[in-house]
Design a protein around this motif. Structure first.
Motif, PDB file in Angstrom:
ATOM      1  N   THR A  99      48.271  47.435  34.833  1.00 30.95           N
ATOM      2  CA  THR A  99      48.478  46.689  36.041  1.00 30.95           C
ATOM      3  C   THR A  99      47.676  47.581  37.116  1.00 30.95           C
ATOM      4  O   THR A  99      47.468  46.986  38.296  1.00 30.95           O
ATOM      5  N   THR A 100      47.386  48.757  36.899  1.00 29.15           N
ATOM      6  CA  THR A 100      46.631  49.644  38.020  1.00 29.15           C
ATOM      7  C   THR A 100      44.878  49.646  37.901  1.00 29.15           C
ATOM      8  O   THR A 100      44.293  49.964  38.578  1.00 29.15           O
ATOM      9  N   PHE A 101      44.782  48.962  36.353  1.00 29.09           N
ATOM     10  CA  PHE A 101      43.259  48.881  36.479  1.00 29.09           C
ATOM     11  C   PHE A 101      42.416  48.078  37.287  1.00 29.09           C
ATOM     12  O   PHE A 101      41.388  48.292  37.615  1.00 29.09           O
ATOM     13  N   GLY A 102      43.113  46.848  37.544  1.00 28.33           N
ATOM     14  CA  GLY A 102      42.377  45.914  38.277  1.00 28.33           C
ATOM     15  C   GLY A 102      42.302  46.574  39.741  1.00 28.33           C
ATOM     16  O   GLY A 102      41.216  46.353  40.200  1.00 28.33           O
ATOM     17  N   LEU A 103      43.445  47.083  40.308  1.00 30.11           N
ATOM     18  CA  LEU A 103      43.405  47.789  41.595  1.00 30.11           C
ATOM     19  C   LEU A 103      41.996  48.922  41.746  1.00 30.11           C
ATOM     20  O   LEU A 103      41.574  49.135  42.659  1.00 30.11           O
ATOM     21  N   PHE A 104      42.049  49.805  40.395  1.00 29.65           N
ATOM     22  CA  PHE A 104      41.216  50.753  40.442  1.00 29.65           C
ATOM     23  C   PHE A 104      39.458  49.961  40.350  1.00 29.65           C
ATOM     24  O   PHE A 104      38.965  50.463  41.219  1.00 29.65           O
ATOM     25  N   PHE A 105      39.305  48.883  40.098  1.00 33.06           N
ATOM     26  CA  PHE A 105      37.901  48.626  39.795  1.00 33.06           C
ATOM     27  C   PHE A 105      37.845  47.913  41.175  1.00 33.06           C
ATOM     28  O   PHE A 105      36.563  47.927  41.784  1.00 33.06           O
ATOM     29  N   ASN A 106      38.765  47.308  42.012  1.00 30.66           N
ATOM     30  CA  ASN A 106      38.613  46.988  43.184  1.00 30.66           C
ATOM     31  C   ASN A 106      38.188  47.984  44.126  1.00 30.66           C
ATOM     32  O   ASN A 106      37.307  47.872  44.771  1.00 30.66           O
ATOM     33  N   GLU A 107      39.085  49.196  43.986  1.00 31.03           N
ATOM     34  CA  GLU A 107      38.946  50.239  44.853  1.00 31.03           C
ATOM     35  C   GLU A 107      37.680  50.871  44.396  1.00 31.03           C
ATOM     36  O   GLU A 107      36.806  51.443  45.422  1.00 31.03           O
ATOM     37  N   TYR A 108      36.977  50.930  43.277  1.00 29.80           N
ATOM     38  CA  TYR A 108      35.896  51.501  42.748  1.00 29.80           C
ATOM     39  C   TYR A 108      34.732  50.680  43.308  1.00 29.80           C
ATOM     40  O   TYR A 108      33.628  51.260  43.912  1.00 29.80           O
ATOM     41  N   ASN A 109      34.604  49.575  43.518  1.00 27.86           N
ATOM     42  CA  ASN A 109      33.551  48.557  44.124  1.00 27.86           C
ATOM     43  C   ASN A 109      33.591  48.740  45.706  1.00 27.86           C
ATOM     44  O   ASN A 109      32.637  48.944  46.300  1.00 27.86           O
ATOM     45  N   LYS A 110      34.681  49.250  46.166  1.00 26.48           N
ATOM     46  CA  LYS A 110      34.929  49.504  47.700  1.00 26.48           C
ATOM     47  C   LYS A 110      34.337  50.835  47.999  1.00 26.48           C
ATOM     48  O   LYS A 110      33.396  51.066  49.047  1.00 26.48           O
ATOM     49  N   ALA A 111      34.390  51.856  46.955  1.00 29.99           N
ATOM     50  CA  ALA A 111      33.728  53.171  47.273  1.00 29.99           C
ATOM     51  C   ALA A 111      32.167  52.943  47.055  1.00 29.99           C
ATOM     52  O   ALA A 111      31.640  53.712  47.532  1.00 29.99           O
ATOM     53  N   LEU A 112      31.801  51.977  46.099  1.00 29.60           N
ATOM     54  CA  LEU A 112      30.436  51.857  45.778  1.00 29.60           C
ATOM     55  C   LEU A 112      29.729  51.368  47.098  1.00 29.60           C
ATOM     56  O   LEU A 112      28.741  51.708  47.660  1.00 29.60           O
ATOM     57  N   GLY A 113      30.605  50.358  47.674  1.00 28.55           N
ATOM     58  CA  GLY A 113      29.879  49.925  49.204  1.00 28.55           C
ATOM     59  C   GLY A 113      30.154  51.012  50.105  1.00 28.55           C
ATOM     60  O   GLY A 113      29.004  51.062  50.874  1.00 28.55           O
ATOM     61  N   ALA A 114      30.973  51.643  50.350  1.00 28.36           N
ATOM     62  CA  ALA A 114      30.798  52.841  51.245  1.00 28.36           C
ATOM     63  C   ALA A 114      29.879  53.818  50.929  1.00 28.36           C
ATOM     64  O   ALA A 114      29.274  54.279  51.736  1.00 28.36           O
ATOM     65  N   THR A 115      29.730  54.184  49.654  1.00 27.24           N
ATOM     66  CA  THR A 115      28.806  55.088  49.144  1.00 27.24           C
ATOM     67  C   THR A 115      27.203  54.623  49.799  1.00 27.24           C
ATOM     68  O   THR A 115      26.502  55.469  50.028  1.00 27.24           O
ATOM     69  N   VAL A 120      43.598  37.110  32.714  1.00 27.31           N
ATOM     70  CA  VAL A 120      44.254  36.884  33.860  1.00 27.31           C
ATOM     71  C   VAL A 120      43.701  37.807  34.933  1.00 27.31           C
ATOM     72  O   VAL A 120      43.151  37.616  36.111  1.00 27.31           O
ATOM     73  N   ILE A 121      43.572  39.058  34.418  1.00 30.49           N
ATOM     74  CA  ILE A 121      43.155  40.233  35.305  1.00 30.49           C
ATOM     75  C   ILE A 121      41.536  40.082  35.954  1.00 30.49           C
ATOM     76  O   ILE A 121      41.405  40.124  36.956  1.00 30.49           O
ATOM     77  N   ILE A 122      40.592  39.812  34.967  1.00 30.27           N
ATOM     78  CA  ILE A 122      39.126  39.861  35.336  1.00 30.27           C
ATOM     79  C   ILE A 122      38.803  39.003  36.450  1.00 30.27           C
ATOM     80  O   ILE A 122      38.204  39.357  37.375  1.00 30.27           O
ATOM     81  N   PRO A 123      38.967  37.726  36.178  1.00 27.21           N
ATOM     82  CA  PRO A 123      38.541  36.791  37.352  1.00 27.21           C
ATOM     83  C   PRO A 123      39.264  37.071  38.605  1.00 27.21           C
ATOM     84  O   PRO A 123      38.775  36.957  39.684  1.00 27.21           O
ATOM     85  N   LEU A 124      40.483  37.214  38.609  1.00 29.95           N
ATOM     86  CA  LEU A 124      41.142  37.444  39.942  1.00 29.95           C
ATOM     87  C   LEU A 124      40.634  38.715  40.272  1.00 29.95           C
ATOM     88  O   LEU A 124      40.628  38.972  41.605  1.00 29.95           O
ATOM     89  N   GLY A 125      40.480  39.593  39.353  1.00 34.38           N
ATOM     90  CA  GLY A 125      39.816  41.174  40.031  1.00 34.38           C
ATOM     91  C   GLY A 125      38.534  41.005  40.744  1.00 34.38           C
ATOM     92  O   GLY A 125      38.392  41.542  41.750  1.00 34.38           O
ATOM     93  N   ARG A 126      37.655  40.112  39.905  1.00 33.21           N
ATOM     94  CA  ARG A 126      36.243  40.033  40.582  1.00 33.21           C
ATOM     95  C   ARG A 126      36.823  39.459  42.129  1.00 33.21           C
ATOM     96  O   ARG A 126      35.813  39.715  43.023  1.00 33.21           O
ATOM     97  N   GLN A 127      37.259  38.241  42.133  1.00 33.84           N
ATOM     98  CA  GLN A 127      37.499  37.579  43.443  1.00 33.84           C
ATOM     99  C   GLN A 127      38.221  38.601  44.392  1.00 33.84           C
ATOM    100  O   GLN A 127      37.758  38.577  45.730  1.00 33.84           O
ATOM    101  N   MET A 128      39.292  39.310  44.093  1.00 32.74           N
ATOM    102  CA  MET A 128      39.768  40.241  44.893  1.00 32.74           C
ATOM    103  C   MET A 128      38.828  41.370  45.502  1.00 32.74           C
ATOM    104  O   MET A 128      38.767  41.885  46.558  1.00 32.74           O
ATOM    105  N   THR A 129      37.823  41.684  44.482  1.00 29.99           N
ATOM    106  CA  THR A 129      36.433  42.586  44.845  1.00 29.99           C
ATOM    107  C   THR A 129      35.764  42.049  46.116  1.00 29.99           C
ATOM    108  O   THR A 129      35.460  42.758  47.179  1.00 29.99           O
ATOM    109  N   LYS A 130      35.465  40.710  45.903  1.00 29.79           N
ATOM    110  CA  LYS A 130      34.513  40.127  46.986  1.00 29.79           C
ATOM    111  C   LYS A 130      35.360  40.096  47.955  1.00 29.79           C
ATOM    112  O   LYS A 130      34.636  40.381  49.348  1.00 29.79           O
ATOM    113  N   VAL A 131      36.663  39.717  48.243  1.00 29.51           N
ATOM    114  CA  VAL A 131      37.288  39.787  49.519  1.00 29.51           C
ATOM    115  C   VAL A 131      37.540  40.851  50.281  1.00 29.51           C
ATOM    116  O   VAL A 131      37.485  41.088  51.513  1.00 29.51           O
ATOM    117  N   SER A 132      37.941  41.942  49.435  1.00 33.97           N
ATOM    118  CA  SER A 132      38.200  43.304  49.936  1.00 33.97           C
ATOM    119  C   SER A 132      37.002  43.734  50.591  1.00 33.97           C
ATOM    120  O   SER A 132      36.862  44.419  51.508  1.00 33.97           O
TER     121      SER A 132
END
Length: 584
Positions: A301-317, A183-195
């Protein structure tokens, strides 16, 4: 299509880039490690609580419930809370130091970038880099990274204890783990793209808003409200679109995760209840099992949020790293001590902007001390570009600009600009007081009060400053909106008097003034021009007919030079210009 492209993009920055950026920010590594250690101690303390709870429940009678046991449970709870609180404060300190260091680093970089960078970049985007992107990095370090470290330790520790408590129950629990991951992985990837798309759209939107608000008078005078309303509505609609995509994913994610969790809990309670009934499991152990189970579920439940924020941080980097890698203005050169900044020479100078279209072609001219040379020609012919090249806002494509026989590339940038004064048609005024604007760019204590007063008198600014209630301390508003055009020009001239430049450049300095203001400003300029090398751009030929030399620039080419009378006799287009303005 542009939006779809951004959605598919993945940041090219890596963890190594992220770490290198943090090192450049001056991260307090010792404090960060201390914060992580305190987090781990708090986490370890929380792992002890279910075991004590088991002991408390299984031995629940008057004899076994001792004061020592109660105090031990309370102590462990308090220990976990105290260490967690201290670690949060320590990591917040680290995060604030990171964001402070990064913002100083980026701002210092902006100040060293050439004008060409800002020609190609919206100011709103630059502001977003220094405000929003640095906040993303701070949040990852101070909030999400510690929670992941703590979560991993909690999960590992809980799983080990659970297998020690009852391996059969533990195996049953793992039935739900693959389902949760699915459940987490595919939705997490999609959330990363949207974010990431939401980040980009937010930067674009804030950039457009800042541009509109900075030119609000242009919008008002041309009734541009409807156009700006539609533009903003498109941006708001895009933000709404991505926000709803994010909400849709959360709408799937939250109930699905809740269902998985409830299924896991029901399985454990059902199977545990059977085990308790047949006497192979104690109630205390079942309760402890459930407590450990919750300690596993919450970090997941926080891991999905972490990877989303991590990808945001890579984009900011990536975006910050691109700025930091950008080539700065050169500030090399040693030829300055013997220079008088008297003779200026253009030698076959050619220049074009980034699109490659020639703006100036093989321009050659001279200007000496105590001389006034003027540049005349149609709008867009390249006159103002000559001034920009002298200031080294841009570098020439070919040829050379020399001062006293030295190429300006061999003169340190700060020395060059210290000896150049510039008064434009629209004088640059910043928010603050009149005093702040006159002293702009000067070092603390560089000028005495008498120097300021003299500059005010010589610029004919004293007349209106003395009439103001607060005098020199009068607030001028954003970009000097509280001042008239003539007042802003006289403040700009006072600033030039105070700097006492060797080379003075005047670009249409009286073009937009009324007759009374023009007289004040022209008198001030006449005094300012004495004893300097003066270059003037003017459409009004009446202001430059007495120049020592006039250069006619047409479509980037120097097509004629001489005094006013010489050009009338030899240059057809100059003669046409003269006839249009003087009627003969």
């Amino acid at each position: 299509m542009a939006r779809e492209k951004r959605v598919r993009e993945r940041p090219s920055a890596t963890f190594s880039d992220f770490y290198q950026l943090l090192k450049r920010s001056g991260i307090k590594r010792g404090l960060f490690i201390l914060g992580i250690v305190l987090t781990l101690i708090g986490t370890f303390s929380s792992l002890v609580v279910p075991m004590l709870t088991q002991r408390f429940i299984d031995g629940f009678d008057a004899d076994s419930v001792t004061t020592q046991l109660i105090l031990l449970i309370v102590f462990v709870f308090l220990l976990s809370a105290v260490f967690t609180g201290i670690s949060n404060y320590v990591l917040a300190n680290v995060g604030q130091s990171i964001i402070k260091g990064l913002r100083e680093l980026i701002w210092d970089k902006f100040l060293r970038l050439p004008v060409s960078y800002f020609d190609m970049t919206k100011s709103g985007e630059s502001v977003s880099r220094i405000v929003n992107d640095t906040s993303v990095l701070k949040d990852l370090i101070t909030r999400h990274f510690p929670s992941v470290i703590s979560g991993i330790l909690t999960i590992v520790g809980s799983v080990i204890v659970l297998f020690i408590l009852d391996w059969k129950m533990s195996l049953l629990m793992f039935i739900a783990v693959p389902l949760a991951i699915a459940v987490i992985i595919p939705l997490g990837r999609q959330m990363t793209k949207v974010s990431r798309s939401l980040q980009n759209e937010t930067a674009d939107f804030s950039g457009n808003l800042q541009e509109t608000l900075s030119e609000v008078r242009l919008m008002k005078s041309f009734n541009g409200e409807d156009e700006e309303r539609l533009k903003a509505r498109r941006g708001i609609q895009n933000l709404y679109h991505f926000g709803m995509q994010e909400a849709k994913i959360n709408a799937y994610l939250s109930p699905l995760m809740s269902t998985v969790m409830m299924l896991m809990i029901l399985l454990i309670i059902g199977y545990g209840g059977i085990r308790v009934a047949d006497g192979t499991l104690t109630i205390g152990k079942l309760v402890a099992f459930l407590l450990y189970l919750f300690q596993i579920i919450m970090p997941l439940t926080t891991f999905g949020l972490f990877f989303n924020e991590y990808n945001k941080a890579l984009g900011a980097t990536e975006r910050i790293a691109d700025i930091l890698k950008h080539e700065e203005e050169p500030n090399t050169g040693t030829h300055h001590e013997s220079l008088e900044f008297g003779a200026l020479h253009f030698d076959q100078v050619s220049f074009s902007y980034t699109d490659g279209t020639p703006v100036l072609t093989n321009i050659t001219f001279d200007a000496d001390r105590n001389q006034t040379v003027a540049f005349v020609g149609p709008s867009g012919s390249g006159k103002s570009t000559i001034f920009s090249l002298i200031e080294r806002y841009y570098e020439v494509d070919s040829g050379a600009i020399e001062i006293d026989g030295v190429n300006i590339k061999d003169i340190p940038m700060n020395v060059l600009r210290d000896n150049i004064g510039f008064v434009a048609q629209e004088s640059a005024i910043t928010s603050g007081t009149i005093r702040d604007n006159i002293l702009y760019g000067s070092r603390l204590g560089e000028y005495k009060e008498a120097d300021i007063e003299q500059a005010i008198e010589r610029s004919y600014a004293k007349e209106f400053i003395d009439e103001l209630e607060d005098g020199l301390e009068t607030e001028v508003g954003e970009r000097g909106i509280k001042l008239s055009g003539g007042q802003k020009q006289r403040i700009s001239i006072a600033r030039a008097f105070l700097r006492n430049p060797k080379i003075l450049m005047l670009d249409e300095a009286t073009a937009s003034l009324d007759a009374r203001s023009e007289k004040y400003v022209q008198d001030a300029l006449t005094e300012l021009m004495q004893g300097r090398t003066v270059l003037v751009i003017a459409h009004r030929l009446s202001t430059i007919i007495n120049s020592d030399n006039i250069y006619f620039i047409d479509n980037g080419h120097l097509t004629g030079s001489g005094t006013h009378q010489q050009l009338i006799a030899s240059h057809d287009m100059y003669r046409v210009f003269t006839e249009q303005q003087f009627g003969h």
